[in-house]
Design a protein around this motif. Structure first.
Motif, short mmCIF file in Angstrom:
data_model
loop_
_atom_site.label_atom_id
_atom_site.label_comp_id
_atom_site.label_asym_id
_atom_site.label_seq_id
_atom_site.Cartn_x
_atom_site.Cartn_y
_atom_site.Cartn_z
N VAL A 58 48.58 -17.87 -22.44
CA VAL A 58 47.84 -18.36 -23.54
C VAL A 58 46.64 -17.48 -23.33
O VAL A 58 45.79 -17.51 -22.59
CB VAL A 58 47.44 -19.93 -23.31
CG1 VAL A 58 46.59 -20.32 -24.42
CG2 VAL A 58 48.79 -20.52 -23.46
N PHE A 59 46.27 -16.57 -24.04
CA PHE A 59 45.02 -15.75 -24.22
C PHE A 59 44.11 -16.24 -24.51
O PHE A 59 43.84 -16.90 -25.54
CB PHE A 59 45.34 -14.30 -25.01
CG PHE A 59 44.48 -13.39 -24.84
CD1 PHE A 59 44.64 -12.21 -23.83
CD2 PHE A 59 43.48 -13.10 -25.60
CE1 PHE A 59 43.67 -11.58 -23.47
CE2 PHE A 59 42.39 -12.17 -25.35
CZ PHE A 59 42.57 -11.20 -24.46
N LEU A 69 38.49 -15.37 -15.06
CA LEU A 69 39.31 -15.61 -13.70
C LEU A 69 40.59 -16.01 -13.77
O LEU A 69 40.74 -17.23 -14.19
CB LEU A 69 38.37 -16.28 -12.64
CG LEU A 69 38.87 -16.75 -11.31
CD1 LEU A 69 39.49 -15.44 -10.71
CD2 LEU A 69 37.97 -17.37 -10.42
N ALA A 70 41.55 -15.28 -13.62
CA ALA A 70 42.99 -15.90 -13.63
C ALA A 70 43.51 -15.86 -12.14
O ALA A 70 43.05 -16.56 -11.32
CB ALA A 70 43.69 -14.59 -14.53
N THR A 71 44.28 -14.83 -12.02
CA THR A 71 44.91 -14.63 -10.46
C THR A 71 43.58 -14.05 -9.59
O THR A 71 43.88 -14.08 -8.42
CB THR A 71 46.23 -13.79 -10.42
OG1 THR A 71 45.65 -12.27 -10.66
CG2 THR A 71 46.99 -14.06 -11.25
N GLY A 72 42.56 -13.49 -9.78
CA GLY A 72 41.54 -13.06 -9.02
C GLY A 72 41.74 -11.59 -8.64
O GLY A 72 40.88 -11.06 -8.12
N GLY A 73 42.74 -10.77 -9.07
CA GLY A 73 42.92 -9.83 -8.39
C GLY A 73 42.14 -8.60 -8.82
O GLY A 73 41.72 -7.81 -8.10
N THR A 74 41.71 -8.77 -10.12
CA THR A 74 40.91 -7.59 -10.58
C THR A 74 39.42 -7.88 -10.03
O THR A 74 38.60 -6.82 -9.44
CB THR A 74 40.53 -7.63 -12.21
OG1 THR A 74 40.26 -8.87 -12.49
CG2 THR A 74 42.00 -7.04 -12.79
N ASP A 126 32.91 -10.85 -15.08
CA ASP A 126 34.17 -10.62 -15.86
C ASP A 126 34.42 -11.96 -16.76
O ASP A 126 33.57 -12.63 -16.76
CB ASP A 126 35.23 -10.52 -15.28
CG ASP A 126 36.48 -9.64 -15.93
OD1 ASP A 126 36.21 -9.31 -17.12
OD2 ASP A 126 37.53 -9.41 -15.20
N ASP A 127 35.09 -11.78 -17.94
CA ASP A 127 35.07 -12.82 -18.84
C ASP A 127 35.96 -13.68 -18.02
O ASP A 127 35.83 -15.10 -18.19
CB ASP A 127 35.74 -12.53 -20.17
CG ASP A 127 37.13 -11.70 -20.12
OD1 ASP A 127 37.56 -11.14 -19.24
OD2 ASP A 127 37.74 -11.91 -21.22
P1 AMP Z 1 43.12 -11.50 -12.69
O1 AMP Z 1 42.90 -10.21 -11.95
O2 AMP Z 1 44.53 -12.01 -13.02
O3 AMP Z 1 42.09 -12.70 -12.44
O4 AMP Z 1 42.94 -11.33 -14.29
C1 AMP Z 1 41.86 -10.89 -14.84
C2 AMP Z 1 41.42 -10.04 -15.98
O5 AMP Z 1 42.68 -10.20 -16.61
C3 AMP Z 1 40.26 -10.35 -16.60
O6 AMP Z 1 39.67 -9.02 -16.75
C4 AMP Z 1 40.65 -10.81 -17.87
O7 AMP Z 1 40.05 -10.27 -18.99
C5 AMP Z 1 42.37 -10.59 -18.01
N1 AMP Z 1 42.84 -11.93 -18.29
C6 AMP Z 1 43.60 -12.46 -17.63
N2 AMP Z 1 44.28 -13.64 -18.02
C7 AMP Z 1 43.93 -13.86 -19.23
C8 AMP Z 1 43.88 -14.72 -20.22
N3 AMP Z 1 45.01 -16.04 -20.21
N4 AMP Z 1 43.09 -14.59 -21.27
C9 AMP Z 1 42.27 -13.76 -21.69
N5 AMP Z 1 42.20 -12.60 -20.57
C10 AMP Z 1 42.90 -12.86 -19.33
#
Ligand code: AMP
Length: 172
Positions: A20-21, A122-127, A119-120
């Motif tokens: 879900v974006f 925080l999903a898994t935190g990897g980036t 960043d916009d």
């Molecule tokens: P992560 O490294 O998994 O925390 O992913 C974070 C990066 O992926 C951010 O730069 C977000 O822009 C993008 N991202 C991950 N999941 C989503 C989501 N559900 N909706 C929008 N952007 C996301």
């Protein structure tokens, strides 16, 4: 002003099935909402002596640059491999399938500079972790990691250890 959560648009199955974006473009085009998110995040770090804000393409550029301006800090773009023209340092992070990386110019941050990561989502935190590594490689100090949105159910915060993590909108 409407609740910020209501302005973020959910796009199911984008960019692939099951995701879900969180589309922040409705929030960016709303003058009041855009000013509010920038002000709240910038105010949070106003007393932290931030020298530089780092953000990754593309939405990290939009939020990061505006927050840097408010903090009277510099802005450093973190980019996908091969985009930056000068000598770079690189950090890798895991994707669902495989590995990706981010680069910054090796002279983008100097030793002991105080850096805010933005960043916009925080999903898994990897980036975010990769950006923290880039800051560390250049000798900077991470004073905080700020997100507009935290997808708490993915547990990304735990990957960011002892860093000071802040998010404005949380989805449990
Ligand atoms: P992560 O490294 O998994 O925390 O992913 C974070 C990066 O992926 C951010 O730069 C977000 O822009 C993008 N991202 C991950 N999941 C989503 C989501 N559900 N909706 C929008 N952007 C996301």
């Amino acid at each position: 002003m409407r609740d910020l959560k209501e302005i973020v648009r959910d796009i199911p199955d984008f960019p692939k099935e099951g995701i879900v974006f969180k589309d922040i473009t409705p929030l960016l085009k709303d003058p009041e909402a855009f000013a509010k998110i920038i002000d709240v995040i910038a105010d949070k770090y106003a007393e932290n002596g931030v020298d530089v804000v780092i953000g990754a393409e593309a939405r990290g550029f939009i939020l990061g640059a505006a927050i840097a301006y408010r903090l009277k800090a510099g802005f450093v773009p973190a980019r996908k491999p091969g985009k930056l023209p000068h000598t770079v340092t690189k950090a890798e992070y895991e994707l669902e399938y495989g590995i990706d990386s981010l680069e910054v110019h090796e002279d983008a941050i100097t030793r002991h500079q105080r850096v805010l990561i933005v960043d916009d989502v925080l999903a898994t935190g990897g980036t975010a972790k990769a950006k923290a590594e880039l800051v560390g490689q250049l000798g900077g100090t991470v004073v905080g990691i700020a997100f507009l949105i935290e997808l708490a159910f993915l547990g990304g915060r735990s990957k960011l250890g002892d860093f000071n993590v802040f998010s404005l909108i949380t989805y449990e």
